[in-house]
Design a protein around this motif. Structure first.
Motif, PDB file in Angstrom:
ATOM      1  N   VAL A 156      46.776  35.731  50.380  1.00  0.00           N
ATOM      2  CA  VAL A 156      47.947  35.705  49.493  1.00  0.00           C
ATOM      3  C   VAL A 156      48.263  37.096  48.944  1.00  0.00           C
ATOM      4  O   VAL A 156      47.515  37.616  48.111  1.00  0.00           O
ATOM      5  CB  VAL A 156      47.699  34.737  48.318  1.00  0.00           C
ATOM      6  CG1 VAL A 156      48.916  34.679  47.405  1.00  0.00           C
ATOM      7  CG2 VAL A 156      47.364  33.339  48.833  1.00  0.00           C
ATOM      8  N   PRO A 157      49.357  37.702  49.394  1.00  0.00           N
ATOM      9  CA  PRO A 157      49.755  38.993  48.802  1.00  0.00           C
ATOM     10  C   PRO A 157      49.996  38.830  47.304  1.00  0.00           C
ATOM     11  O   PRO A 157      50.544  37.808  46.867  1.00  0.00           O
ATOM     12  CB  PRO A 157      51.068  39.324  49.525  1.00  0.00           C
ATOM     13  CG  PRO A 157      51.048  38.518  50.771  1.00  0.00           C
ATOM     14  CD  PRO A 157      50.290  37.264  50.443  1.00  0.00           C
ATOM     15  N   GLY A 158      49.564  39.801  46.553  1.00  0.00           N
ATOM     16  CA  GLY A 158      49.697  39.723  45.094  1.00  0.00           C
ATOM     17  C   GLY A 158      48.351  39.526  44.423  1.00  0.00           C
ATOM     18  O   GLY A 158      48.191  39.857  43.260  1.00  0.00           O
ATOM     19  N   LEU A 159      47.394  38.955  45.170  1.00  0.00           N
ATOM     20  CA  LEU A 159      46.034  38.826  44.645  1.00  0.00           C
ATOM     21  C   LEU A 159      45.182  39.955  45.194  1.00  0.00           C
ATOM     22  O   LEU A 159      45.454  40.488  46.264  1.00  0.00           O
ATOM     23  CB  LEU A 159      45.409  37.491  45.074  1.00  0.00           C
ATOM     24  CG  LEU A 159      46.116  36.203  44.661  1.00  0.00           C
ATOM     25  CD1 LEU A 159      45.363  34.992  45.196  1.00  0.00           C
ATOM     26  CD2 LEU A 159      46.276  36.129  43.142  1.00  0.00           C
TER      27      LEU A 159
ATOM     28  N   ASP B 346      56.318  46.311  44.466  1.00  0.00           N
ATOM     29  CA  ASP B 346      56.056  45.398  43.338  1.00  0.00           C
ATOM     30  C   ASP B 346      55.208  44.177  43.682  1.00  0.00           C
ATOM     31  O   ASP B 346      55.153  43.227  42.910  1.00  0.00           O
ATOM     32  CB  ASP B 346      57.364  44.926  42.672  1.00  0.00           C
ATOM     33  CG  ASP B 346      58.104  46.080  42.011  1.00  0.00           C
ATOM     34  OD1 ASP B 346      57.439  47.007  41.533  1.00  0.00           O
ATOM     35  OD2 ASP B 346      59.345  46.047  41.994  1.00  0.00           O
ATOM     36  N   VAL B 347      54.560  44.194  44.852  1.00  0.00           N
ATOM     37  CA  VAL B 347      53.558  43.152  45.099  1.00  0.00           C
ATOM     38  C   VAL B 347      52.384  43.383  44.145  1.00  0.00           C
ATOM     39  O   VAL B 347      51.846  42.459  43.552  1.00  0.00           O
ATOM     40  CB  VAL B 347      53.075  43.173  46.559  1.00  0.00           C
ATOM     41  CG1 VAL B 347      51.948  42.151  46.766  1.00  0.00           C
ATOM     42  CG2 VAL B 347      54.233  42.876  47.506  1.00  0.00           C
ATOM     43  N   TYR B 348      52.049  44.674  43.989  1.00  0.00           N
ATOM     44  CA  TYR B 348      50.996  45.071  43.041  1.00  0.00           C
ATOM     45  C   TYR B 348      51.549  46.103  42.075  1.00  0.00           C
ATOM     46  O   TYR B 348      52.466  46.852  42.407  1.00  0.00           O
ATOM     47  CB  TYR B 348      49.802  45.685  43.798  1.00  0.00           C
ATOM     48  CG  TYR B 348      49.114  44.690  44.695  1.00  0.00           C
ATOM     49  CD1 TYR B 348      48.231  43.748  44.180  1.00  0.00           C
ATOM     50  CD2 TYR B 348      49.373  44.670  46.069  1.00  0.00           C
ATOM     51  CE1 TYR B 348      47.622  42.818  45.002  1.00  0.00           C
ATOM     52  CE2 TYR B 348      48.770  43.743  46.897  1.00  0.00           C
ATOM     53  CZ  TYR B 348      47.887  42.821  46.355  1.00  0.00           C
ATOM     54  OH  TYR B 348      47.291  41.892  47.171  1.00  0.00           O
TER      55      TYR B 348
END
Lengths: 344, 351
Positions: A156-159, B346-348
């Motif tokens: 999961v992208p973002g984690l 902006d994913v991270y």
């Protein structure tokens, strides 16, 4: 990159002044962060007076009070959502799942909310949330309390997803995770909680995106995660007696994955074995294998890539069946020998 | 209205200018809110309506892709609730959240820009209709997952309590969400921790096509509050005054440290669930009966009857709404599109 001489044991990494267990190292990281920053709170089931199912939070409730060491009801989804909301609005929650398997109850908040809010809202928010997952088999707890689901979340992208294998890393990765502005998922192995190792006092961090070479070797590269790092090191010691020098890489981070360290290693050793506890098919070994197949290291391969992963079955209760379901030291030795001797 | 908490006394200086014969019947909320504040509430309800009608037209003309969920007919609950909040208070919203965003101070231009997928939109074109947020105004975001925002609002209330900001947190959701586990877990935690949070159920009678009669064994969503030891208040969700009065009471209760309240606004969605809805599950008569109770008309008539607004003022509100819509649409269509080079931005926060 630190090369650890082959003769050194894993327990000797880091400052040799003091030894702590893996769970004590995690607890110390939480205590340090809570002392330094009143925004840091702990949430989870039975983490207060009980001290946590694996006694990782221990007596922290007596030091920080029940407002900061919060027992949640048995509400993984709601609890995870509260942690997400708190992280969005100024707190730095560390959320403990009693078992990593219970992440399945909270997937909505982890995958749809924590991971995506920043992106979905065009960068307007961050979710500085840490989730801790006691994972893995070997405790006789059977299929719903023994899984290794880290690859699910690593998809999961973002984690960010990490798996500490040593007490030193358990503390350093957790401190790095707490300081990180994004959601970090930490998969701790239950069988490692009692393992002792050198842990420096005070604050230090371990990067969330770097693999670590635990043993240098010329004949093959073993990329392992979590407890498999120790089994791979044991296997490497046995292989050395056969004249085969295995390089053991502790992958440590599943997302982002440190492809560069693996590629450089395989270019030196020309052979790759991936060892992980999660179910073999579509697991982290598939990603490591693909990373090599897609890289310049592909041309250096002298043998097919090999994977050792969990069985294609739920984890069974019977101890012998349970052991047979995940890679053990002899399995690694056999696979490594076959690979190094050109029998694959 | 049931279970109203005690009414606070109005201060004489904000009693609006009204016909002397009607003052005895004047709802308390019309004494609490100044005349300009009431006009602004009416203006915002009209703004929500016209925003959605224009968004719908833009969709029909192919200017907007994807889907959207219109709240036409539910404007009184969105604006009646938000009127009780300040910018430091938090809300979480739903897939049918345009009214909540406007109620919490969102700019029409940036909302249209988001619908148009532009870089100037609230989510820089990454979120669309279902994810509009504005953290600077306490809007933590609409949500594509039914019930997803409810525990998040409880978390924001936890922050407010722990950090001592004095803010309250409020979660909008529908009748359908009250059948999600997240609703029950969140209400329970809010209550055991006595958090400053208000749960607003906009009961528009259907979760997509499934009526509340077919999906709940209790008559009212508010009945569920009893399980969590909090007041459950039912209001006519099409009447601004009832919604606002209950919201002020619940917000005051939360700010006092007395814990959460569940308010159920009985209302109706005039349009279908989304663009794919063929309205097979309800009758024309049913829709028409609710259209007769249009919340904007009800509010306007009530203000007029109490002598709180002149026809000329209604006309100038309509003009200002149309101008704002027109300017917003212009801003959106003039705005730049995102670069496909930025697809992973902006994913991270940092990598």
């Amino acid at each position: 990159m630190t090369f650890i001489p082959a003769s050194e044991k894993i327990l000797d990494i880091g400052n040799p002044d003091r030894e702590l267990s893996y769970s004590q190292a995690i607890q110390e990281a939480m205590a340090l962060a809570m002392e330094a920053d009143p925004r840091v709170i702990l949430m989870g089931e039975d983490i207060g007076t009980y001290g946590g199912a694996f006694q990782v939070t221990g007596d922290l409730i007596h030091r920080f009070g029940e407002d900061r060491v919060m027992d949640t009801p048995i509400s993984e989804l709601g609890g995870a959502g509260v942690a997400v909301g708190a992280a969005l609005t100024g707190l730095r929650p560390i959320f403990e799942f009693q078992f990593s398997d219970f992440a399945t109850l909270a997937m909505e908040q982890i995958v749809n909310q924590a991971a995506k809010l920043r992106y979905m809202l065009g960068g307007a928010v961050s979710v500085p949330l840490v989730m801790r997952f006691p994972a893995g088999s070997g405790t006789g707890a059977a299929a719903q309390h023994s899984q290794s689901l880290e690859a699910w979340l690593a998809h999961v992208p973002g984690l960010k997803v990490v798996q500490p294998a040593t007490p030193y890393d358990a503390k350093g990765l957790l401190l790095a995770a707490i300081a990180d502005p994004d959601p970090v998922m930490i998969f701790e192995h239950k069988l490692l909680y009692k393992m002792k190792g050198a842990v420096p006092e005070g604050h230090y961090t371990v990067p969330l995106d770097k693999a670590e070479i635990r043993r240098a070797g010329r004949d093959l590269t073993i990329v392992a995660t979590s407890i498999m790092v120790h089994r791979a090191l044991d296997a490497a010691a046995a292989l050395a007696e056969e004249g085969i020098e295995a390089e053991v890489i502790d992958l440590r981070s599943l997302r982002p994955i440190d492809t560069a360290t693996i590629v450089q290693s395989v270019k030196r050793t020309h052979r790759l074995l991936c060892v992980y506890e999660g179910v073999k098919t579509l697991g982290i070994g598939a990603e490591v294998s693909a990373a090599i197949a897609e890289s310049e290291a592909f041309d250096f391969l002298d043998a097919p890539i090999a994977r050792l992963g969990g069985a294609e079955a739920p984890l069974p209760y019977n101890p012998e069946l349970e052991k047979a379901s995940v890679p053990q030291v002899p399995d690694i030795i056999v696979s490594a020998l076959a690979l190094a001797q050109g029998r694959l | 209205m049931q279970d109203m908490v005690e009414a606070s006394s109005a201060s004489p200086d904000i009693i609006p200018d009204i016909s002397p014969g009607l003052i005895g019947n004047l709802p308390e909320i019309y004494r609490r809110l100044s005349r300009p504040a009431l006009h602004e509430a009416l203006r915002k309800m009209q703004l929500v309506r016209r925003f959605e009608e224009n968004a719908e037209q833009a969709y029909m003309r192919g200017l907007i892709h994807g889907t959207m969920h219109l709240s036409i007919g539910q404007e009184a609950s969105a604006i009646g609730v938000c009127v009780a909040l300040t910018d430091r208070d938090y809300i979480t919203s739903t897939h049918r959240g345009h009214g909540h965003c406007i109620g919490k101070g969102a700019e029409i231009g940036r909302m249209f820009a988001e619908f148009f997928g532009r870089e100037t939109g609230y989510c820089r074109g990454r979120g669309g209709s279902m994810h509009i947020a504005d953290p600077s105004k306490g809007n933590l975001g609409a949500n594509g997952i039914v019930g997803g925002g409810i525990p998040i609002a409880v978390g924001a209330a936890l922050s407010a309590k722990r950090l001592g900001t004095g803010a309250v947190s409020l979660s909008f959701f529908g009748d359908g969400a009250s059948n999600e586990g997240a609703f029950h877990e969140a209400l329970n935690m809010a209550s055991i921790w006595k958090l400053p949070v208000i749960f607003i159920c906009e009961n528009n009678q259907y979760g997509m096509s499934t009526s509340t009669e077919r999906s709940m064994a209790v008559k009212n969503v508010a009945d569920r509050a009893a399980s969590y030891g909090m007041p459950g208040v039912i209001v006519d969700g099409n009447r601004f005054a009832e919604v606002a009065a209950a919201s002020f009471d619940a917000v005051e209760r939360a700010r006092r440290g007395d814990g959460p309240t569940l308010i159920e606004c009985k209302t109706y969605r005039i349009r279908g669930h989304s663009r794919s809805d063929r309205n097979r599950y309800r009758t024309k008569e049913e829709i028409e009966s609710w259209q007769e109770r249009d919340p904007i008309k009800l509010f306007q008539t009530e203000l007029r009857n109490y002598g709180l607004i002149e026809d000329s003022e209604i006309a100038s509100i309509q003009t200002s709404v149309e101008e704002e819509i027109k300017a917003g649409l212009q801003f959106a269509s003039d705005s730049p599109l995102p670069s496909t080079m930025d697809v992973t931005r902006d994913v991270y926060t940092s990598v």
